[in-house]
Design an enzyme around this catalytic site. Structure first.
Site, PDB file in Angstrom:
ATOM      1  N   CYS A 136      63.165  61.949 -41.112  1.00  0.00           N
ATOM      2  CA  CYS A 136      63.853  62.920 -40.268  1.00  0.00           C
ATOM      3  C   CYS A 136      62.927  64.122 -40.090  1.00  0.00           C
ATOM      4  CB  CYS A 136      65.191  63.327 -40.876  1.00  0.00           C
ATOM      5  SG  CYS A 136      65.040  63.974 -42.563  1.00  0.00           S
ATOM      6  N   THR A 137      63.404  65.178 -39.484  1.00  0.00           N
ATOM      7  CA  THR A 137      62.530  66.304 -39.145  1.00  0.00           C
ATOM      8  C   THR A 137      61.915  66.975 -40.366  1.00  0.00           C
ATOM      9  OG1 THR A 137      63.888  66.716 -37.186  1.00  0.00           O
ATOM     10  CG2 THR A 137      62.370  68.464 -37.859  1.00  0.00           C
TER      11      THR A 137
END
Length: 312
Positions: free
Chosen positions: A177-178
C-alpha cells in the site's frame, strides 16, 4: 530549495488514553506550525502532516517522548508549497478502517519485507501479489504483476478476498500500500482468515520509491499521495497529476485536455454522472477555494477531498 517537509507516519500500538491525547497533540501541531491530519484510535496513530524542518522535528520529539511511540517511524518527502490547508486531530474507532471485528495488528501481522528484498519476493511465481489500495490509486501506478481488487474503500477488501482466494490454494500472499499501514492491517486480517504465509512491504510504496534505484524498480507509473501533490514519482518528486474535486479521481495531463475537464467541477471520469445541482455546488465551491488561495487562507468549505481518503 524546497522548504516544506511532508511526513507520513503511523504506528499500531495500544493507546487506551487516545481521547486524552487529542488536545495536547493538536496543540503541539499548532504551536509548531504543522498542518495536516492525524487520526487517533485505541489501536494507534496514523496520518500525514507537513511543516518546516524545525516544526516536524518538534512534533516527533513530542511523540517519541511517550514510551509507546518512542520507536515510531515516518517517511519524509519535500515540496515547495504547503500541501495541506488545515490542522486536525481526529478520534476514530480505527486508524485505517477495515470494519472487521477482531482484526488487531497489535496481536498478529504478516512478515515485514524490506524495500531492498521486495523485488526478489514478488518475482517468485508462487507469490500472489495484491495491491490493497483503492481503484483510482491503482489506475495510475502499481507493481508489475500485481492484482487490482478494484475496491473503492478498504472496507470492501475482506469480501474481495473471500470471493476470490482460498488459503488452501494460495500459499504465499504479498501485499503493499502507500505507506504500509493498510497492508499491515490487511496482513492481520489474512492471517485470521487462514492464510499461512503473508508478507507486506515495510514502509509501503513510498519507502520502496525512496530506496530502490529506478533502473532496478518493478514499480510502474506514479504513486497517489493524500495531499495537494496528488502523486509522486520514483524519486518522490511531485508528479504531473491533478485531482478532480468532484469525484476525487486523479486527472492526467491528457485528461486535462478533455472538453469534459473543468477544474474543481468535472473531469472525464465523472462529467456524465453529475447532476446540474451538483455542478452548481461545485462551481460555487471552486470559486470559494480560489478566493481562499488568493488570500493564502485555509480551505473555507470543510474537508479537503485530497485528505478524505486517509480513513478509507
Amino acid at each position: 530549495m524546497t522548504s516544506i517537509v511532508v511526513a507520513a507516519l503511523y504506528k499500531f500500538v495500544t493507546l487506551d488514553d487516545y481521547v486524552a491525547l487529542r488536545e495536547p497533540l493538536l496543540q503541539t501541531l499548532l504551536d509548531n506550525g504543522v498542518k495536516g491530519t492525524l487520526l487517533l484510535a485505541e489501536e494507534g496513530i496514523n496520518g500525514t502532516v507537513s511543516g518546516s524542518r524545525e516544526g516536524i522535528d518538534a512534533l516527533f520529539a513530542w511523540l517519541r517522548s511517550d514510551p509507546r511511540l518512542a520507536d515510531i517511524e515516518h517517511k519524509e518527502s519535500y515540496c515547495d508549497e504547503q500541501p495541506f490547508y488545515r490542522t486536525k486531530v481526529k478520534l476514530k474507532k480505527e486508524i485505517v478502517t477495515l470494519g472487521v471485528l477482531g482484526v488487531d495488528p497489535n496481536k498478529q501481522v504478516g512478515q515485514y519485507v524490506e524495500a531492498k528484498d521486495w523485488n526478489a519476493l514478488i518475482s517468485d511465481p508462487e507469490v500472489l501479489l495484491i495491491d490493497t489500495r483503492n481503484d483510482y490509486e491503482v489506475a495510475i501506478g502499481t507493481f508489475e504483476g500485481a492484482v487490482d481488487p478494484k475496491t473503492r474503500s478498504f472496507r470492501e477488501f475482506p469480501e474481495y478476498i473471500k470471493a476470490h482466494y482460498d488459503p488452501a490454494r494460495h500459499k504465499k500472499v504479498a501485499m503493499f500500500c502507500t505507506g504500509g499501514i493498510r497492508c499491515e492491517k490487511a496482513s492481520s486480517y489474512m492471517l485470521g482468515a487462514g492464510f499461512e504465509e503473508v508478507f507486506h512491504l515495510r514502509g509501503g510504496i513510498l519507502k520502496y520509491l525512496e530506496e530502490v534505484p529506478q533502473e532496478q524498480s518493478l514499480w510502474r507509473g506514479d504513486c497517489f499521495v493524500f495531499d495537494n501533490r496528488v502523486t509522486v514519482r520514483h524519486d518522490l518528486s511531485e508528479g504531473e497529476y491533478d485531482q478532480c474535486h468532484a469525484c476525487r479521481n486523479p486527472v492526467s495531463l491528457e485528461d486535462r485536455q478533455s472538453e469534459h475537464y473543468v477544474p474543481g467541477i468535472s473531469c472525464p471520469h465523472c462529467w456524465d454522472s453529475l447532476s446540474e445541482k451538483t455542478r452548481a455546488g461545485a462551481r460555487e465551491r471552486q470559486k470559494q477555494i480560489e478566493l481562499a488561495r488568493q488570500r493564502n487562507q485555509p480551505h473555507p468549505l470543510g474537508r479537503d477531498p485530497r485528505q478524505s481518503t486517509l480513513e478509507n
